[in-house]
Design an enzyme around this catalytic site. Structure first.
Site, PDB file in Angstrom:
ATOM      1  N   GLY A 180       6.822  -0.880   4.015  1.00 37.38           N
ATOM      2  CA  GLY A 180       5.542  -1.274   3.444  1.00 37.38           C
ATOM      3  C   GLY A 180       5.655  -1.235   1.935  1.00 37.38           C
ATOM      4  O   GLY A 180       6.700  -1.592   1.363  1.00 37.38           O
ATOM      5  N   GLU A 181       4.576  -0.766   1.276  1.00 39.62           N
ATOM      6  CA  GLU A 181       4.588  -0.595  -0.182  1.00 39.62           C
ATOM      7  C   GLU A 181       4.892  -1.894  -0.917  1.00 39.62           C
ATOM      8  O   GLU A 181       5.327  -1.878  -2.065  1.00 39.62           O
ATOM      9  CB  GLU A 181       5.588   0.495  -0.593  1.00 39.62           C
ATOM     10  CG  GLU A 181       5.280   1.838   0.058  1.00 39.62           C
ATOM     11  CD  GLU A 181       6.362   2.890  -0.151  1.00 39.62           C
ATOM     12  OE1 GLU A 181       7.204   2.714  -1.022  1.00 39.62           O
ATOM     13  OE2 GLU A 181       6.334   3.900   0.581  1.00 39.62           O
ATOM     14  N   GLY A 182       4.708  -3.021  -0.240  1.00 38.48           N
ATOM     15  CA  GLY A 182       4.920  -4.309  -0.895  1.00 38.48           C
ATOM     16  C   GLY A 182       6.356  -4.745  -0.987  1.00 38.48           C
ATOM     17  O   GLY A 182       6.656  -5.790  -1.569  1.00 38.48           O
TER      18      GLY A 182
ATOM     19  N   ASP B 112       0.848  -1.189   0.000  1.00 42.30           N
ATOM     20  CA  ASP B 112       0.000   0.000   0.000  1.00 42.30           C
ATOM     21  C   ASP B 112       0.876   1.229   0.000  1.00 42.30           C
ATOM     22  O   ASP B 112       2.058   1.168   0.372  1.00 42.30           O
ATOM     23  CB  ASP B 112      -0.849   0.062   1.266  1.00 42.30           C
ATOM     24  CG  ASP B 112       0.024   0.477   2.442  1.00 42.30           C
ATOM     25  OD1 ASP B 112       0.828  -0.364   2.885  1.00 42.30           O
ATOM     26  OD2 ASP B 112      -0.025   1.657   2.867  1.00 42.30           O
TER      27      ASP B 112
END
Lengths: 254, 254
Positions: free
Chosen positions: B219-221, B77
């Site tokens: 985060g951010e995958g 995200d």
């Protein structure tokens, strides 16, 4: 796992106590045999000082021959009973009580564990390895494969190449390399956290945090292969990802 | 990092509260906007129940359209302030005290932390999300991106594809998916352990151990991309490594 990481595997016979038969002639195994197994360290030195030097030199030589094709080295081992010399090396170099650096290897019961601790204590008592002399520790309570690993690490460091150190036996080799040349520690990357108790103490001496903690009980360089994926990702982050400035990300206003 | 893992990245706009301008026309971002940002959940529901369904359906649709080209899905995200709804979801579904599931996000001080806890408590008090109804929790205290992630996970599970769930916000989405369909939990793989306190409690509900613990705060995958290397290695171990029987390894003698 090495294939997945894009790593080549070199299997080196540093001197197992058996006849490799057809395997030796197959070319699949690089022979750098120092001798047909080490001596019983509970009775005297595992090897001579000359043999310890030869084991180190074999590892250094392997690193230097591979240098042109290798960005990152990794270590691993395969051997039966080699957590015992590894624990002994950790005890010798850390000064920690033997029971605190000794684990259950591939799975021994409490009686066998007590015997293992006894063998290690006896080996230290008889040999009195000098913690200030890594070569002395390797010769008296090490193994040929541990010497080869230590040499590979020293060779990699001399080439300014990082080396991913995987598992308890490799970390014992890293301790020997570190004792001989503390600067070599800067080139070591710890791969997988071993369940062996002595590993934590060994890593503390080296000042390393392992990258992976997956309850593996494999060694054999498997954690090194896994960790190489992280290294490659880290390099890509450093070389391919824009900074906030480059990407013109707006700053928070105070 | 995705390139290194051999993963394709799809960026989806689930409804950010801003004009994407040229980016929207560039084709680089898939638009599945549910609305121009959610409502203030401290005053009432973040979105309508219909919007929550639409967010889930967008995620399911994305998974199903990608199905033919994807073996493993991953989530990530990007959003400002979305640890707040994530903590609220964890509080709503776990019943844990708000202060125990609330962290410091990208870095807030103690005063801001107290305010964050206050907002979450107020949101729970005003909305009274029903822990037995994942859709109600998503609508009242979630976000469009969390709904999209939950939908992607449900879509992946419906295709019997594993999905690597990375980070705290994605795990909040996974909790919604799990609340709607507990079986979907069997397809979830936890990637990186977040420093956000609520993550541990969320993973406990899901019964997951994260594969990676590297103190990332991204985060951010990114953790999903890293973890995919492990998945590929695991698949190779299962499919390419000989068993002891196949390799004719001699057995220990009793």
């Amino acid at each position: 796992m090495a294939r997945q990481a894009g790593a080549a595997v070199r299997v080196v016979d540093m001197g197992i106590a058996a006849d490799l038969g057809e395997l030796a002639a197959s070319g699949k195994i690089l022979s750098r045999r120092i001798g047909p197994g080490t001596q019983n360290m509970a009775r005297g030195p595992a090897m001579s000082r000359d043999q310890a030097v030869a084991a180190l030199e074999a590892g250094i030589d392997i690193a230097r021959r591979a240098a042109s094709a290798v960005d990152v080295f990794g270590t691993g081992d395969m051997g039966i009973g080699n957590t015992t010399p590894s624990s002994t090396i950790v005890a010798a170099l850390s000064g920690a009580p033997v029971a605190e650096v000794t684990g259950h290897g591939t799975g021994i019961d409490d009686e066998q564990f007590a015997r293992k601790v006894g063998v290690i204590e006896e080996s230290l008592r008889i040999n009195r390895p000098d913690a200030k002399d890594g070569l002395d520790v390797l010769a008296k309570v090490g193994g040929f494969e541990i010497g080869g690993i230590a040499g590979l690490i020293l060779g990699a460091a001399s080439l300014k190449r990082p080396v991913v150190v995987d598992g308890f036996i490799s970390t014992a080799g890293a301790l020997i390399a570190h004792a001989l040349c503390p600067t070599a520690g800067q080139y070591m990357i710890a791969a997988h956290r071993s369940v062996e108790k002595g590993h934590r103490i060994a890593l503390k001496i080296l000042g390393k945090q392992p990258l992976i903690d997956l309850d593996l009980r494999l060694g054999e360089g498997t954690g090194a292969a896994l960790a190489m994926n992280f290294l490659e990702a880290a390099v890509r982050v450093l070389t391919e990802v824009a900074t906030f400035d480059e990407a013109m990300v707006s700053k928070a206003h105070a």
